[in-house]
Write a protein that holds these residues in place. Structure first.
Motif, mmCIF file in Angstrom:
data_model
loop_
_atom_site.group_PDB
_atom_site.id
_atom_site.type_symbol
_atom_site.label_atom_id
_atom_site.label_comp_id
_atom_site.label_asym_id
_atom_site.label_seq_id
_atom_site.Cartn_x
_atom_site.Cartn_y
_atom_site.Cartn_z
ATOM 1 N N ILE A 94 -7.864 -0.062 -0.842
ATOM 2 C CA ILE A 94 -7.946 -1.355 -0.168
ATOM 3 C C ILE A 94 -7.104 -2.396 -0.902
ATOM 4 O O ILE A 94 -7.184 -2.526 -2.128
ATOM 5 C CB ILE A 94 -9.408 -1.825 -0.094
ATOM 6 N N PHE A 95 -6.310 -3.153 -0.139
ATOM 7 C CA PHE A 95 -5.515 -4.268 -0.663
ATOM 8 C C PHE A 95 -6.051 -5.555 -0.021
ATOM 9 O O PHE A 95 -5.633 -5.923 1.075
ATOM 10 C CB PHE A 95 -4.036 -4.091 -0.322
ATOM 11 N N PRO A 96 -6.973 -6.260 -0.693
ATOM 12 C CA PRO A 96 -7.515 -7.497 -0.124
ATOM 13 C C PRO A 96 -6.674 -8.713 -0.494
ATOM 14 O O PRO A 96 -5.573 -8.578 -1.056
ATOM 15 C CB PRO A 96 -8.897 -7.567 -0.786
ATOM 16 N N ASP A 97 -7.174 -9.910 -0.166
ATOM 17 C CA ASP A 97 -6.576 -11.184 -0.616
ATOM 18 C C ASP A 97 -5.138 -11.399 -0.154
ATOM 19 O O ASP A 97 -4.374 -12.103 -0.821
ATOM 20 C CB ASP A 97 -6.629 -11.293 -2.145
ATOM 21 N N GLY A 98 -4.737 -10.785 0.935
ATOM 22 C CA GLY A 98 -3.370 -10.989 1.415
ATOM 23 C C GLY A 98 -2.305 -10.393 0.522
ATOM 24 O O GLY A 98 -1.148 -10.828 0.541
ATOM 25 N N GLN A 99 -2.652 -9.374 -0.263
ATOM 26 C CA GLN A 99 -1.690 -8.781 -1.194
ATOM 27 C C GLN A 99 -0.459 -8.229 -0.490
ATOM 28 O O GLN A 99 0.640 -8.216 -1.052
ATOM 29 C CB GLN A 99 -2.359 -7.658 -1.998
ATOM 30 N N LEU A 100 -0.632 -7.752 0.741
ATOM 31 C CA LEU A 100 0.506 -7.191 1.472
ATOM 32 C C LEU A 100 0.992 -8.112 2.584
ATOM 33 O O LEU A 100 1.761 -7.699 3.450
ATOM 34 C CB LEU A 100 0.138 -5.824 2.065
ATOM 35 N N GLY A 101 0.535 -9.374 2.571
ATOM 36 C CA GLY A 101 1.062 -10.327 3.541
ATOM 37 C C GLY A 101 0.009 -10.882 4.481
ATOM 38 O O GLY A 101 -1.187 -10.610 4.365
ATOM 39 N N SER A 102 0.477 -11.677 5.429
ATOM 40 C CA SER A 102 -0.387 -12.306 6.423
ATOM 41 C C SER A 102 -0.879 -11.272 7.435
ATOM 42 O O SER A 102 -0.436 -10.117 7.430
ATOM 43 C CB SER A 102 0.402 -13.386 7.171
ATOM 44 N N GLU A 103 -1.789 -11.697 8.319
ATOM 45 C CA GLU A 103 -2.279 -10.784 9.351
ATOM 46 C C GLU A 103 -1.110 -10.220 10.158
ATOM 47 O O GLU A 103 -1.060 -9.025 10.436
ATOM 48 C CB GLU A 103 -3.260 -11.512 10.284
ATOM 49 N N ARG A 104 -0.207 -11.084 10.554
ATOM 50 C CA ARG A 104 0.924 -10.655 11.371
ATOM 51 C C ARG A 104 1.791 -9.648 10.610
ATOM 52 O O ARG A 104 2.225 -8.628 11.173
ATOM 53 C CB ARG A 104 1.769 -11.864 11.776
ATOM 54 N N GLU A 105 2.044 -9.919 9.332
ATOM 55 C CA GLU A 105 2.882 -9.021 8.531
ATOM 56 C C GLU A 105 2.222 -7.653 8.345
ATOM 57 O O GLU A 105 2.888 -6.618 8.417
ATOM 58 C CB GLU A 105 3.175 -9.669 7.175
ATOM 59 N N VAL A 106 0.908 -7.660 8.132
ATOM 60 C CA VAL A 106 0.205 -6.381 7.947
ATOM 61 C C VAL A 106 0.196 -5.588 9.252
ATOM 62 O O VAL A 106 0.329 -4.353 9.238
ATOM 63 C CB VAL A 106 -1.219 -6.611 7.419
ATOM 64 N N LEU A 107 0.072 -6.256 10.388
ATOM 65 C CA LEU A 107 0.146 -5.568 11.670
ATOM 66 C C LEU A 107 1.489 -4.848 11.819
ATOM 67 O O LEU A 107 1.562 -3.723 12.318
ATOM 68 C CB LEU A 107 -0.047 -6.552 12.826
ATOM 69 N N GLU A 108 2.548 -5.501 11.384
ATOM 70 C CA GLU A 108 3.873 -4.878 11.446
ATOM 71 C C GLU A 108 3.932 -3.642 10.556
ATOM 72 O O GLU A 108 4.561 -2.635 10.908
ATOM 73 C CB GLU A 108 4.946 -5.892 11.031
ATOM 74 N N LEU A 109 3.256 -3.703 9.387
ATOM 75 C CA LEU A 109 3.226 -2.553 8.484
ATOM 76 C C LEU A 109 2.471 -1.386 9.121
ATOM 77 O O LEU A 109 2.832 -0.224 8.929
ATOM 78 C CB LEU A 109 2.586 -2.938 7.147
ATOM 79 N N LEU A 110 1.425 -1.700 9.888
ATOM 80 C CA LEU A 110 0.708 -0.650 10.622
ATOM 81 C C LEU A 110 1.613 -0.016 11.670
ATOM 82 O O LEU A 110 1.631 1.211 11.837
ATOM 83 C CB LEU A 110 -0.532 -1.231 11.324
ATOM 84 N N GLN A 111 2.357 -0.848 12.365
ATOM 85 C CA GLN A 111 3.189 -0.348 13.461
ATOM 86 C C GLN A 111 4.281 0.597 12.979
ATOM 87 O O GLN A 111 4.667 1.519 13.705
ATOM 88 C CB GLN A 111 3.798 -1.517 14.227
ATOM 89 N N ILE A 112 4.773 0.376 11.760
ATOM 90 C CA ILE A 112 5.819 1.265 11.242
ATOM 91 C C ILE A 112 5.240 2.393 10.391
ATOM 92 O O ILE A 112 5.964 3.269 9.934
ATOM 93 C CB ILE A 112 6.884 0.486 10.426
ATOM 94 N N GLY A 113 3.925 2.353 10.160
ATOM 95 C CA GLY A 113 3.271 3.444 9.452
ATOM 96 C C GLY A 113 3.215 3.312 7.944
ATOM 97 O O GLY A 113 2.814 4.249 7.258
ATOM 98 N N SER A 114 3.580 2.138 7.402
ATOM 99 C CA SER A 114 3.542 1.958 5.949
ATOM 100 C C SER A 114 2.126 1.752 5.448
ATOM 101 O O SER A 114 1.800 2.060 4.303
ATOM 102 C CB SER A 114 4.411 0.759 5.543
ATOM 103 N N VAL A 115 1.276 1.181 6.279
ATOM 104 C CA VAL A 115 -0.131 0.956 5.972
ATOM 105 C C VAL A 115 -0.937 1.551 7.113
ATOM 106 O O VAL A 115 -0.530 1.488 8.275
ATOM 107 C CB VAL A 115 -0.433 -0.550 5.804
ATOM 108 N N ALA A 116 -2.100 2.119 6.795
ATOM 109 C CA ALA A 116 -2.887 2.817 7.824
ATOM 110 C C ALA A 116 -3.785 1.887 8.628
ATOM 111 O O ALA A 116 -3.933 2.049 9.841
ATOM 112 C CB ALA A 116 -3.730 3.905 7.185
ATOM 113 N N ALA A 117 -4.424 0.906 7.961
ATOM 114 C CA ALA A 117 -5.464 0.139 8.643
ATOM 115 C C ALA A 117 -5.501 -1.307 8.169
ATOM 116 O O ALA A 117 -4.973 -1.650 7.099
ATOM 117 C CB ALA A 117 -6.825 0.796 8.418
ATOM 118 N N THR A 118 -6.150 -2.135 8.967
ATOM 119 C CA THR A 118 -6.322 -3.537 8.608
ATOM 120 C C THR A 118 -7.480 -4.123 9.393
ATOM 121 O O THR A 118 -8.054 -3.477 10.277
ATOM 122 C CB THR A 118 -5.042 -4.353 8.859
#
Length: 324
Positions: free
Chosen positions: A62-86
């Motif tokens: 788990i990466f909390p506290d916005g470590q990987l970016g804003s909600e919108r940025e993390v959604l993009e990471l899900l879409q490309i498969g870099s992150v599994a869930a949010t």
């Protein structure tokens, strides 16, 4: 932020390689909330249940506290498969799936029981599945409470008390329409600027749920909190389809069951957080007002009417929710 994300994703890739060699699969989950938040506590339950059910075949980081970016940025990471869930707000998902807009209609739900009967039933599940065509599959809903008005110098006991008051809202058209329909003057503003804006009289108040009211310290500059509970937009636990599609049927079953169990636990965490927040606000001298909600509900009807006029294709969904 982009450099920070790239660095963390390199770490993720390295860990993924190690996990593959161990014969396990690692699920990376990123969100923007602090670790004290009841949603984060729910996510910890998700991790605990998943690793137990799978006997370690599926692990979670788990990466909390916005470590990987804003909600919108993390959604993009899900879409490309870099992150599994949010975890994101249903309001954010409405940019992808229009049906999520419906969940923000004022007084759509009769009460908390009605809300979760809808969300955990066929209606809610059908909305979760609609995100799959955008590579964002919904797993379950988390309680994000109900938003209510708080003000600095004038108590709101009826909708008429909002007349002429500048009320900070999210930059969301439905929220703007709601405050204006009730007689207030909706004022979109960045959340980080709000404490000072209330303190200096730039706005007369705002609206949010009790844990946010207290964690933001807005209770320090607001004398009144009116529990009109005008909207109850849930959070959504999501998994990227690029990760989901790589799972076996058994692994998918473990993930879904673990998410559902975490949703039930999170609702209790949220209730405890609300109780604690209200106690803090009362101790600080904030007057808690329980208004006649039907007055607010009646005056906010034009918001629903305007939404239906703009989105007639949503009428069946809305009627099904109201009848549930």
């Amino acid at each position: 932020m982009r450099i920070k994300q790239a660095f963390l994703l390199l770490i993720c890739a390295s860990l993924w390689s190690c996990m593959e060699n161990k014969g396990t699969k690692m699920l990376y989950l990123a969100h923007t909330l602090p670790q004290t938040h009841p949603v984060h506590k729910g996510i910890l339950e998700f991790k605990k249940a998943l690793e137990k059910k799978s006997n370690g075949a599926l692990e979670m980081k788990i990466f909390p506290d916005g470590q990987l970016g804003s909600e919108r940025e993390v959604l993009e990471l899900l879409q490309i498969g870099s992150v599994a869930a949010t975890k994101v707000s249903a309001a954010t998902l409405s940019n992808f799936v229009p049906e999520y807009h419906v969940l923000g209609i004022p007084y759509l739900f009769k009460d908390k029981d009605h809300q979760f009967e809808v969300l955990e039933g066929e209606i809610g599940k059908s909305i979760l599945e609609k995100g799959s065509k955008f590579w964002l599959r919904g797993l379950c809903y988390y309680d994000a409470g109900s938003r209510s008005f708080y003000t600095s110098n004038k108590a709101i006991r009826t909708p008429d008390d909002l007349r002429g008051l500048k009320i900070r809202v999210m930059n969301n058209q439905m929220a703007i329409n709601m405050v204006n329909a009730l007689g207030g003057s909706a004022t979109p503003m960045a959340y980080g600027e709000l404490y000072t804006a209330i303190q200096q009289g730039v706005v007369d108040g705002a609206e949010n749920n009790p844990p946010s009211f207290v964690s933001s310290n807005h209770y320090e500059v607001s004398k009144y909190y009116t529990l009109d509970q005008h909207s109850s937009v849930p959070d959504v636990l999501l998994i990227g389809t690029k990760f989901w599609d790589k799972l076996s049927d058994q692994e998918k079953k473990w993930v879904q069951e673990s998410a559902d169990e975490s949703s039930q636990a999170q609702k209790q965490f949220w209730k405890e957080s609300v109780d604690q927040s209200m106690a803090i606000a009362k101790k600080a001298g904030v007057e808690i007002i329980i208004p006649e909600k039907s007055l607010f509900q009646e005056k906010s009807k034009p918001v629903l009417e305007a939404f239906l006029k703009a989105h007639p294709e949503m009428s069946e969904l809305i009627n099904n929710i109201i009848r549930e």
